[in-house]
Design an enzyme around this catalytic site. Structure first.
Site, PDB file in Angstrom:
ATOM      1  N   CYS A 123       0.823  -1.210   0.000  1.00  0.00           N
ATOM      2  CA  CYS A 123       0.000   0.000   0.000  1.00  0.00           C
ATOM      3  C   CYS A 123       0.854   1.255   0.000  1.00  0.00           C
ATOM      4  O   CYS A 123       0.329   2.351  -0.126  1.00  0.00           O
ATOM      5  CB  CYS A 123      -0.928   0.004   1.223  1.00  0.00           C
ATOM      6  SG  CYS A 123      -0.079   0.248   2.793  1.00  0.00           S
ATOM      7  N   GLY A 124       2.149   1.116   0.201  1.00  0.00           N
ATOM      8  CA  GLY A 124       3.022   2.281   0.142  1.00  0.00           C
ATOM      9  C   GLY A 124       3.052   3.104   1.407  1.00  0.00           C
ATOM     10  O   GLY A 124       3.592   4.200   1.419  1.00  0.00           O
TER      11      GLY A 124
END
Length: 277
Positions: A123-124
């Site tokens: 998801c970063g």
């Protein structure tokens, strides 16, 4: 020769300072005349468990053994310092490699956790592999600690003493352990606030500091609350504000979270029952 001051001691510009390096700079009134200045060092640090690289963090190149211990505890990789058999800090390509020897049981748990993440889309968010890892469950903390806010003032005044690099670079965060009487038991600094906290948590585990609270020079993010709770820290003081997610996590895990800590002022976000005037 330019002179800097650290803890009341004059520091010549040609003096070695671990975690800092010199660089020529220019000022508006002397654009053609370079002057020496200090910069905080920032290097990639790889944490390698039993030969397998786990994470790379940007950090100040000092107290990396404490960082490795604190990170391992705050991320739930180990349960106690005894789960680590050895730590070696070695130079690596463009950075530093910290080799950590885990017990077979803890290493098996780490491998299982990594396997569970395989195939999931990142998801970063701070390197976390999935959103479910944000605010992961932490066992509720007991209510065994109390702290008088009047004792915090001495610690706030002395917090800068921890930042030897920061005093000459203006570029580091500090994390300290404060005893109930307001004494700073010890502390760490780093260019990264999370790394500074991990170093402190490593020192706390090594020194077996139990009574007291953690004090950080930065804001309080959810990660800092979660790391503190994972290590059994019941009270976290921050010089700056707390985020909404930090408050949510602190409320859920019974951590007393206090922000905007200044002499004579504090904002208590959660569980004030541990505090007194």
């Amino acid at each position: 020769m330019q002179v800097f001051q650290v803890e009341g001691v004059h520091l010549r510009a040609d003096t070695a300072l671990e975690g800092a390096t010199q660089h020529s700079v220019y000022h508006p009134d002397s654009l053609h005349q370079p002057q020496p200045d200090w910069l905080a060092e920032e290097v990639p640090v790889a944490l390698v468990y039993n030969g397998i690289s786990h994470v790379v963090m940007m950090a100040s190149p000092k107290e990396l053994e404490l960082f490795a211990l604190g990170f391992s505890l705050s991320e739930g990789i180990i349960q106690s310092p005894a789960d680590i058999y050895g730590i070696d800090v070695l130079p690596a390509c463009n950075g530093i490699e910290v080799q950590i020897e885990l017990s077979s049981r803890r290493f098996a748990g780490l491998k299982e956790r990594r396997r569970a993440m395989d195939g999931r889309t990142g998801c970063g968010v701070c390197g976390v592999e999935q959103l479910a890892e944000i605010g992961k469950p932490v066992s509720p903390l007991p209510f065994t600690q109390t702290f008088s806010l009047s004792k915090l003032e001495n610690a706030l005044v002395r917090l800068r003493d921890v930042q030897k690099i920061g005093q000459v670079t203006g570029c580091t965060h500090a994390a300290s352990w404060v005893a109930p009487d307001g004494t700073l038991c010890g502390g760490s600094e780093d260019v990264g606030r999370h790394v500074a906290l991990d170093k402190l948590l490593g020192a706390r585990a090594k020194q077996e500091w139990q009574q007291g609270a953690a004090l950080v020079s930065s804001r309080a993010s959810y990660e800092m609350v979660q790391k503190s709770a994972m290590c059994g820290v019941e009270i976290l003081f921050a010089v700056s504000a707390a985020t909404s997610l930090a408050v949510e996590v602190a409320q859920r895990c019974n951590l007393t979270l206090v922000g905007f800590c200044r002499p004579g002022h504090a904002t208590i976000y959660t569980h004030p029952q541990r505090l007194s005037e």
